[in-house]
Design a protein around this motif. Structure first.
Motif, PDB file in Angstrom:
ATOM      1  N   HIS A 219      84.943  36.728  78.866  1.00  0.00           N
ATOM      2  CA  HIS A 219      86.008  36.620  77.867  1.00  0.00           C
ATOM      3  C   HIS A 219      85.500  35.851  76.645  1.00  0.00           C
ATOM      4  N   THR A 220      84.754  34.790  76.890  1.00  0.00           N
ATOM      5  CA  THR A 220      84.232  33.969  75.797  1.00  0.00           C
ATOM      6  C   THR A 220      83.299  34.774  74.900  1.00  0.00           C
ATOM      7  N   ARG A 221      82.402  35.547  75.513  1.00  0.00           N
ATOM      8  CA  ARG A 221      81.483  36.395  74.754  1.00  0.00           C
ATOM      9  C   ARG A 221      82.245  37.400  73.897  1.00  0.00           C
ATOM     10  N   PHE A 222      83.225  38.058  74.503  1.00  0.00           N
ATOM     11  CA  PHE A 222      83.981  39.076  73.781  1.00  0.00           C
ATOM     12  C   PHE A 222      84.695  38.486  72.567  1.00  0.00           C
ATOM     13  N   HIS A 223      85.291  37.315  72.735  1.00  0.00           N
ATOM     14  CA  HIS A 223      86.005  36.700  71.618  1.00  0.00           C
ATOM     15  C   HIS A 223      85.039  36.168  70.556  1.00  0.00           C
ATOM     16  N   GLU A 224      83.875  35.707  70.957  1.00  0.00           N
ATOM     17  CA  GLU A 224      82.895  35.202  70.003  1.00  0.00           C
ATOM     18  C   GLU A 224      82.305  36.330  69.153  1.00  0.00           C
ATOM     19  N   LEU A 225      82.077  37.494  69.756  1.00  0.00           N
ATOM     20  CA  LEU A 225      81.318  38.548  69.093  1.00  0.00           C
ATOM     21  C   LEU A 225      82.128  39.806  68.802  1.00  0.00           C
ATOM     22  N   SER A 320      75.786  32.873  69.259  1.00  0.00           N
ATOM     23  CA  SER A 320      76.831  32.565  68.291  1.00  0.00           C
ATOM     24  C   SER A 320      76.996  33.734  67.329  1.00  0.00           C
ATOM     25  N   ARG A 321      78.189  33.870  66.817  1.00  0.00           N
ATOM     26  CA  ARG A 321      78.534  35.003  65.964  1.00  0.00           C
ATOM     27  C   ARG A 321      77.695  35.060  64.693  1.00  0.00           C
ATOM     28  N   HIS A 410      69.136  23.170  66.026  1.00  0.00           N
ATOM     29  CA  HIS A 410      70.197  23.998  65.452  1.00  0.00           C
ATOM     30  C   HIS A 410      70.513  25.111  66.454  1.00  0.00           C
ATOM     31  N   TYR A 411      71.556  24.878  67.248  1.00  0.00           N
ATOM     32  CA  TYR A 411      71.893  25.828  68.296  1.00  0.00           C
ATOM     33  C   TYR A 411      72.430  27.125  67.696  1.00  0.00           C
ATOM     34  N   ALA A 412      71.947  28.249  68.251  1.00  0.00           N
ATOM     35  CA  ALA A 412      72.418  29.565  67.812  1.00  0.00           C
ATOM     36  C   ALA A 412      73.172  30.270  68.935  1.00  0.00           C
ATOM     37  N   GLY A 413      73.643  29.485  69.896  1.00  0.00           N
ATOM     38  CA  GLY A 413      74.392  30.038  71.021  1.00  0.00           C
ATOM     39  C   GLY A 413      74.398  29.044  72.169  1.00  0.00           C
ATOM     40  N   TRP A 414      74.864  29.525  73.314  1.00  0.00           N
ATOM     41  CA  TRP A 414      75.051  28.645  74.475  1.00  0.00           C
ATOM     42  C   TRP A 414      74.522  29.307  75.734  1.00  0.00           C
ATOM     43  N   HIS A 415      73.817  28.508  76.533  1.00  0.00           N
ATOM     44  CA  HIS A 415      73.433  28.935  77.876  1.00  0.00           C
ATOM     45  C   HIS A 415      74.098  27.991  78.858  1.00  0.00           C
ATOM     46  N   CYS A 416      75.108  28.485  79.540  1.00  0.00           N
ATOM     47  CA  CYS A 416      75.864  27.640  80.470  1.00  0.00           C
ATOM     48  C   CYS A 416      75.550  28.098  81.891  1.00  0.00           C
ATOM     49  N   TYR A 479      79.480  22.260  70.496  1.00  0.00           N
ATOM     50  CA  TYR A 479      79.683  21.763  71.861  1.00  0.00           C
ATOM     51  C   TYR A 479      79.926  22.932  72.812  1.00  0.00           C
ATOM     52  N   ALA A 480      80.793  23.859  72.396  1.00  0.00           N
ATOM     53  CA  ALA A 480      81.146  25.021  73.211  1.00  0.00           C
ATOM     54  C   ALA A 480      81.673  26.107  72.281  1.00  0.00           C
ATOM     55  N   PRO A 481      81.721  27.341  72.732  1.00  0.00           N
ATOM     56  CA  PRO A 481      82.291  28.408  71.895  1.00  0.00           C
ATOM     57  C   PRO A 481      83.731  28.125  71.504  1.00  0.00           C
ATOM     58  N   LYS A 482      84.094  28.583  70.330  1.00  0.00           N
ATOM     59  CA  LYS A 482      85.406  28.313  69.751  1.00  0.00           C
ATOM     60  C   LYS A 482      86.541  28.787  70.668  1.00  0.00           C
TER      61      LYS A 482
END
Length: 502
Positions: A219-225, A320-321, A410-416, A479-482
């Motif tokens: 869900h997070t990926r879909f909303h981010e991109l 990140s978008r 400079h983070y360009a995304g997240w690996h959780c 910190y985390a996706p929006k």
């Protein structure tokens, strides 16, 4: 007397030969029987953690108060007794009874050009990226801007915006004459960033991922991109990475409307078999997932152009978008493209030092001409030794140099990694491939809920170590996706340590 003795010795020798032959027949029969059992994976099933779970369930049928701290997750239609309404694994029929929806299996995706007006044209002759431009300053200081630019020489990072090289007033986080270069690209190691130019027609972006039970991150990926990616290739198998049968959870969620908000961009890919040798060597299964995802998915896309962007991620890698939008809107970047991802464990509250730089993107042309249409090769760094690389490089007319969006700071995304509730971590343990040893799911004590919760609380690892983590704050940048931050209450288990002592 001598003949009688010799006769006895001959009889003894015959008996010995008979016994040896009989023993040989028994050994051969046993080996044949073992091979038959192995071919149906019975011995492996008996040794798998999921079978241990089934055994516990049988025991509990006889001894209802049999003590265990092992989770009873929803598998093959059985409800979790540990958490009601466990959202990661919805109720489904037995895995063997679930047949993929034929419409989803045979679906063809038509790629169309994105008609979104990303850039605006100003009266002074500038071309400005709408999102990155301070529109109020542009409207009120248009003449002053023009006068200033006529008197001030453009710097080395200027980009030809048409007839006149006029800079747009940029919002914070955006750079370049058109304000279309995000910070994660501006501070990246892209060697040609001073020469990139906006496209008249945006590229189409294809994001390919495999899914097991990472639905909150999905869900997070879909909303981010959602407004950047043109189609998501999402592959699901009715086998775990270990080779056990599993229900088609994602298919079920698509059909019940859970993903209706993004369904028009999803191309569902169903992997209905487990690769030969994947049970004994888990890396075979791991590689095959990406191979099948890429080849099956890309073959079902119509209208593909050579310069479209292909991005391959694991389910827990979320770009990140802004960085992906740059690939979509600009020409002049080289390939393949990595992404610097913020590393975290169990949740975004345990941030690890440095970044995870994963080669993740290339054009469709490079995917097919260099990587032979197989996404697993994109993840590796040996592209320059592949047979088609030099020929493809020569066809582009430029030197292909790998680069990465973002940087270690400079983070360009997240690996959780392992970012689930305890029940989800348990399911990952027992579903994990038979590789990357030690396979922690094979250890009963590692599967206990009390142990898993303690790992989340301390940030420790399954080997008993407790790494040193830098301090984090939910208010810090990246910190985390929006989407997660906007839904803090729903996803608080990922954003703050649920077991930390208050």
């Amino acid at each position: 007397m001598g003949r009688s003795y010799l006769s006895v010795r001959m009889r003894i020798k015959r008996h010995k030969v008979f016994l040896v032959c009989l023993l040989g027949i028994c050994v051969i029969s046993f080996l044949h029987y073992y091979t038959a059992l192995h071919s149906i994976s019975l011995l492996q099933e008996l040794s798998s953690p999921s079978s241990h779970l089934k055994t516990l369930k049988m025991l509990r049928g006889f001894f209802w108060n049999f003590p265990t701290d092992d989770i009873h997750f929803k598998q093959n239609g059985q409800k979790s007794s540990h958490q009601k309404g466990f959202v990661d694994l919805p109720d489904l029929p037995d895995a063997k009874q679930v047949v993929t929806n034929l419409h989803l299996q045979k679906q063809i995706f038509d790629l169309h050009d994105d008609s979104t007006p990303f850039f605006i044209h100003t009266e002074p002759g500038a071309v400005c990226f709408h999102e990155g431009t301070d529109l109020a300053a542009l409207a009120s200081h248009g003449r002053l801007l023009k006068h200033y630019e006529e008197r001030t020489p453009l710097k080395d990072d200027s980009i030809n915006a048409g007839k006149k090289e006029i800079r747009c007033p940029c919002r914070q986080g955006w750079h370049g004459p058109q304000c279309g270069i995000p910070t994660v690209v501006y501070h990246s190691n892209l060697p040609s960033k001073s020469k990139v130019t906006p496209r008249k027609v945006p590229r189409r972006v294809i994001n390919a991922i495999n899914i097991n039970h990472e639905f909150d991150l999905l869900h997070t990926r879909f909303h981010e991109l959602a407004d950047v990616v043109d189609t998501f290739l999402v592959c699901e198998s009715n086998f775990t990475a270990y080779g056990d049968a599993r229900p088609l959870y994602f298919q079920h969620l698509i059909l019940n409307g859970t993903f209706d908000y993004i369904k028009h961009k999803i191309l569902y890919i169903f992997l209905d078999h487990f690769p030969d040798g994947g049970r004994m060597d888990g890396w075979i299964a791991d590689d095959y997932l990406r191979t099948y995802l890429t080849k099956n998915g890309m073959a079902r896309i119509q209208g593909l152009k050579p310069d479209d962007v292909f991005i391959l991620n694991d389910a827990d890698e979320i770009p990140s978008r802004d960085g992906i939008l740059f690939l979509k809107l600009y020409d002049g970047w080289t390939e393949p493209v990595g992404i610097h991802l913020r590393k975290s464990l169990y949740g975004f509250f345990w941030r690890q030092y440095g970044t995870l730089n994963v080669l993740s993107a290339c054009t469709a042309a490079m995917l097919f001409k260099v990587y032979k249409g197989d996404g697993i090769y994109l993840r590796r760094r040996s592209y320059y030794t592949m047979s088609g690389f030099r020929e493809y490089e020569n066809s582009t007319g430029r030197v292909l140099v790998p680069w990465a969006i973002g940087s270690p700071v400079h983070y360009a995304g997240w690996h959780c990694s392992w970012c689930f509730k305890p029940e989800g971590i348990y399911y990952k343990l027992v579903s994990a491939q038979n590789g990357d040893f030690p396979r922690w799911g094979d250890y009963g004590e590692k599967r206990k809920m009390s142990y898993i919760k303690e790992l989340i609380r301390t940030g420790g690892w399954f080997d008993g170590s407790e790494p040193d983590y830098p301090p984090t704050d939910p208010k810090e940048h990246m910190y985390a996706p929006k989407y997660l931050l906007d839904n803090y209450d729903k996803y608080h288990y990922l954003l703050e340590n649920p077991y930390a002592k208050k």
